[in-house]
Motif scaffolding. Structure first.
Motif, PDB file in Angstrom:
ATOM      1  N   VAL A 215       0.765  -1.074   0.051  1.00  0.00           N
ATOM      2  CA  VAL A 215      -0.043  -0.190   0.073  1.00  0.00           C
ATOM      3  C   VAL A 215       0.867   1.229   0.066  1.00  0.00           C
ATOM      4  CG1 VAL A 215      -0.383   0.143   2.656  1.00  0.00           C
ATOM      5  CG2 VAL A 215      -2.235   1.078   1.032  1.00  0.00           C
ATOM      6  N   LYS A 216       0.568   2.290  -0.740  1.00  0.00           N
ATOM      7  CA  LYS A 216       1.075   3.433  -0.975  1.00  0.00           C
ATOM      8  C   LYS A 216       0.245   4.501  -0.174  1.00  0.00           C
ATOM      9  CE  LYS A 216       4.423   1.988  -3.768  1.00  0.00           C
ATOM     10  NZ  LYS A 216       4.161   2.179  -5.185  1.00  0.00           N
ATOM     11  N   SER A 217      -0.625   4.534   0.142  1.00  0.00           N
ATOM     12  CA  SER A 217      -1.425   5.432   0.883  1.00  0.00           C
ATOM     13  C   SER A 217      -2.383   4.828   1.709  1.00  0.00           C
ATOM     14  CB  SER A 217      -2.416   6.503  -0.006  1.00  0.00           C
ATOM     15  OG  SER A 217      -3.153   7.100   0.461  1.00  0.00           O
ATOM     16  N   ARG A 218      -2.157   5.425   3.065  1.00  0.00           N
ATOM     17  CA  ARG A 218      -3.109   4.864   4.358  1.00  0.00           C
ATOM     18  C   ARG A 218      -4.586   5.193   3.931  1.00  0.00           C
ATOM     19  NH1 ARG A 218      -0.146   1.004   6.475  1.00  0.00           N
ATOM     20  NH2 ARG A 218       1.953   1.739   6.905  1.00  0.00           N
ATOM     21  N   ALA A 219      -4.877   5.886   2.809  1.00  0.00           N
ATOM     22  CA  ALA A 219      -6.275   6.160   2.668  1.00  0.00           C
ATOM     23  C   ALA A 219      -6.659   5.191   1.849  1.00  0.00           C
ATOM     24  CB  ALA A 219      -6.384   7.680   1.957  1.00  0.00           C
ATOM     25  N   GLU A 220      -5.973   4.427   1.116  1.00  0.00           N
ATOM     26  CA  GLU A 220      -6.436   3.444   0.178  1.00  0.00           C
ATOM     27  C   GLU A 220      -7.329   2.425   1.063  1.00  0.00           C
ATOM     28  OE1 GLU A 220      -7.825   1.778  -2.471  1.00  0.00           O
ATOM     29  OE2 GLU A 220      -6.022   2.951  -3.290  1.00  0.00           O
ATOM     30  N   THR A 221      -8.486   2.227   0.243  1.00  0.00           N
ATOM     31  CA  THR A 221      -9.460   1.036   1.132  1.00  0.00           C
ATOM     32  C   THR A 221      -9.392  -0.142   0.448  1.00  0.00           C
ATOM     33  OG1 THR A 221     -11.372   2.030  -0.160  1.00  0.00           O
ATOM     34  CG2 THR A 221     -10.668   3.217   1.903  1.00  0.00           C
ATOM     35  N   ALA A 222      -8.762  -0.268  -0.712  1.00  0.00           N
ATOM     36  CA  ALA A 222      -9.110  -1.571  -1.536  1.00  0.00           C
ATOM     37  C   ALA A 222      -8.625  -2.720  -0.888  1.00  0.00           C
ATOM     38  CB  ALA A 222      -8.518  -1.272  -3.145  1.00  0.00           C
ATOM     39  N   VAL A 223      -9.236  -3.840  -1.221  1.00  0.00           N
ATOM     40  CA  VAL A 223      -8.744  -5.097  -0.583  1.00  0.00           C
ATOM     41  C   VAL A 223      -7.180  -5.628  -1.149  1.00  0.00           C
ATOM     42  CG1 VAL A 223      -8.977  -7.572  -0.093  1.00  0.00           C
ATOM     43  CG2 VAL A 223     -10.736  -5.909   0.473  1.00  0.00           C
ATOM     44  N   PHE A 224      -7.600  -5.414  -2.608  1.00  0.00           N
ATOM     45  CA  PHE A 224      -6.471  -5.950  -3.460  1.00  0.00           C
ATOM     46  C   PHE A 224      -5.864  -4.787  -4.047  1.00  0.00           C
ATOM     47  CE2 PHE A 224      -9.055  -9.879  -3.104  1.00  0.00           C
ATOM     48  CZ  PHE A 224      -8.176 -10.596  -2.700  1.00  0.00           C
ATOM     49  N   LEU A 225      -4.434  -5.057  -4.134  1.00  0.00           N
ATOM     50  CA  LEU A 225      -3.578  -3.819  -4.436  1.00  0.00           C
ATOM     51  C   LEU A 225      -2.813  -4.180  -5.767  1.00  0.00           C
ATOM     52  CD1 LEU A 225      -2.433  -2.455  -1.023  1.00  0.00           C
ATOM     53  CD2 LEU A 225      -4.377  -1.878  -2.513  1.00  0.00           C
ATOM     54  N   GLY A 226      -2.528  -3.312  -6.535  1.00  0.00           N
ATOM     55  CA  GLY A 226      -1.505  -3.484  -7.598  1.00  0.00           C
ATOM     56  C   GLY A 226      -0.047  -3.455  -6.905  1.00  0.00           C
ATOM     57  N   GLU A 227       0.844  -3.986  -7.724  1.00  0.00           N
ATOM     58  CA  GLU A 227       2.196  -4.310  -7.272  1.00  0.00           C
ATOM     59  C   GLU A 227       2.874  -2.943  -7.321  1.00  0.00           C
ATOM     60  OE1 GLU A 227       6.346  -6.781  -7.901  1.00  0.00           O
ATOM     61  OE2 GLU A 227       4.531  -7.210  -9.146  1.00  0.00           O
ATOM     62  N   ARG A 228       2.663  -2.316  -8.748  1.00  0.00           N
ATOM     63  CA  ARG A 228       3.547  -1.083  -8.788  1.00  0.00           C
ATOM     64  C   ARG A 228       2.852   0.091  -8.463  1.00  0.00           C
ATOM     65  NH1 ARG A 228       4.675  -1.461 -15.379  1.00  0.00           N
ATOM     66  NH2 ARG A 228       2.286  -2.337 -15.153  1.00  0.00           N
TER      67      ARG A 228
END
Length: 312
Positions: A215-228
């Motif tokens: 995760v790049k941002s603590r505000a990100e709520t998605a379960v699954f994240l992209g690697e880049r």
């Protein structure tokens, strides 16, 4: 008699066919290929009407049009071809009405043959098991979070049958850890609860324990994240993951995420699940959509019977 030689048709038919081709060419500006296909279809229809004793349009009725389609079927025309020809007849006679050649449209209500609903190849239960075992083994050899994510992603797709868009749209707040249920937003913004099995939920928990590594941002709520990106994973990435994983399973068909949805539904019904329960889990608005999976399970039962029964 051939539609390539309109001079052999009655004068009214020949003029109408020539005018219709001109209409397609000059007013609708369709492709030359489409014009040839429509001209061939309508020429065939007019030949058939002439054989039935018609030399004008005034007494042509729906029964005559149906007999043309039936004749085409006896000649071996496939259902897709019959659908196209029925559509061509409807468009042609609607044009005849607009241009004053006939007062009433005999093609109104002319139905195209229904196409059988076909499912793409699906995974066998053994192949699905081999897929998950291979992914778990790969993750055990890889210390990175991406391998753990990929296991969870595949497990959730197969266990829940959710669509790839629904998977990518999952937020952390959609996870009911106590009941091991996903709250999914499907088509038409309709929410449904989808249960997930223990292996898939364990894989999901393992991924969530590593999620912060991507995760790049603590505000990100998605379960699954992209690697880049470190943000919500893209459906194209999910498709690549599924294709790559299935390529490592001997004999497995090359499927995308929707193939895992098909496999989930098929395996549930093979295991005796209630059709309406499967409908609810898949988020189908109509039970008829879910019933296509019963054809697959019935075919497999038939194949097993014919292989094993001494008097099959």
């Amino acid at each position: 008699m051939s539609s390539d030689d309109p001079a052999l048709l009655p004068a009214a038919f020949s003029r109408a066919l020539a005018d219709y081709v001109t209409h397609l060419d000059q007013e609708r500006t369709v492709s030359p290929h489409t014009i040839r296909a429509y001209a061939g279809d309508i020429g065939s229809l007019l030949e058939h009407l002439h054989r039935l004793g018609h030399d004008a349009f005034d007494r042509v009725d729906r029964r005559a049009l149906r007999s043309w389609l039936a004749h085409q079927s006896t000649l071996g025309a496939q259902r897709t071809t019959l659908q196209r020809r029925a559509a061509a007849a409807r468009v042609f006679f609607a044009w005849c009405v607009r241009t004053g050649r006939i007062e009433s449209d005999p093609a109104l209500g002319l139905r195209s043959p229904k196409l059988p609903r076909r499912l793409p190849p699906t995974l066998g239960q053994g192949q699905a098991r081999a897929l998950m075992e291979a992914m778990v083994a790969r993750a055990a050899e890889d210390d990175g979070p991406v391998a753990v994510r990929d296991v969870a992603l595949l497990e959730i797709l197969y266990a829940s049958g959710i669509r790839v868009s629904e998977l990518c749209g999952l937020d952390l707040t959609a996870l009911d850890h106590d009941r091991q249920v996903l709250r999914v937003i499907g088509k038409g913004d309709k929410e449904r609860a989808v249960p997930v099995g223990r292996p898939a939920w364990a894989a999901l928990a393992a991924w969530l324990a590593r999620r912060d590594e991507l995760v790049k941002s603590r505000a990100e709520t998605a379960v699954f994240l992209g690697e880049r990106t470190g943000g919500r994973i893209d459906p194209r990435v999910v498709r690549r993951i599924v294709h790559r994983a299935l390529a490592a399973v001997p004999g497995a068909p090359d499927l995308g995420p929707h193939g895992l949805r098909h496999a989930m539904a098929t395996h549930l019904l093979e295991g005796g699940a209630d059709l309406r329960s499967v409908q609810e889990m898949l988020g189908h608005a109509s039970l008829a959509t879910t019933q296509i999976y019963t054809h697959v399970t019935n075919d497999r039962l038939r194949a097993a019977f014919e292989q094993a029964h001494p008097r099959a």
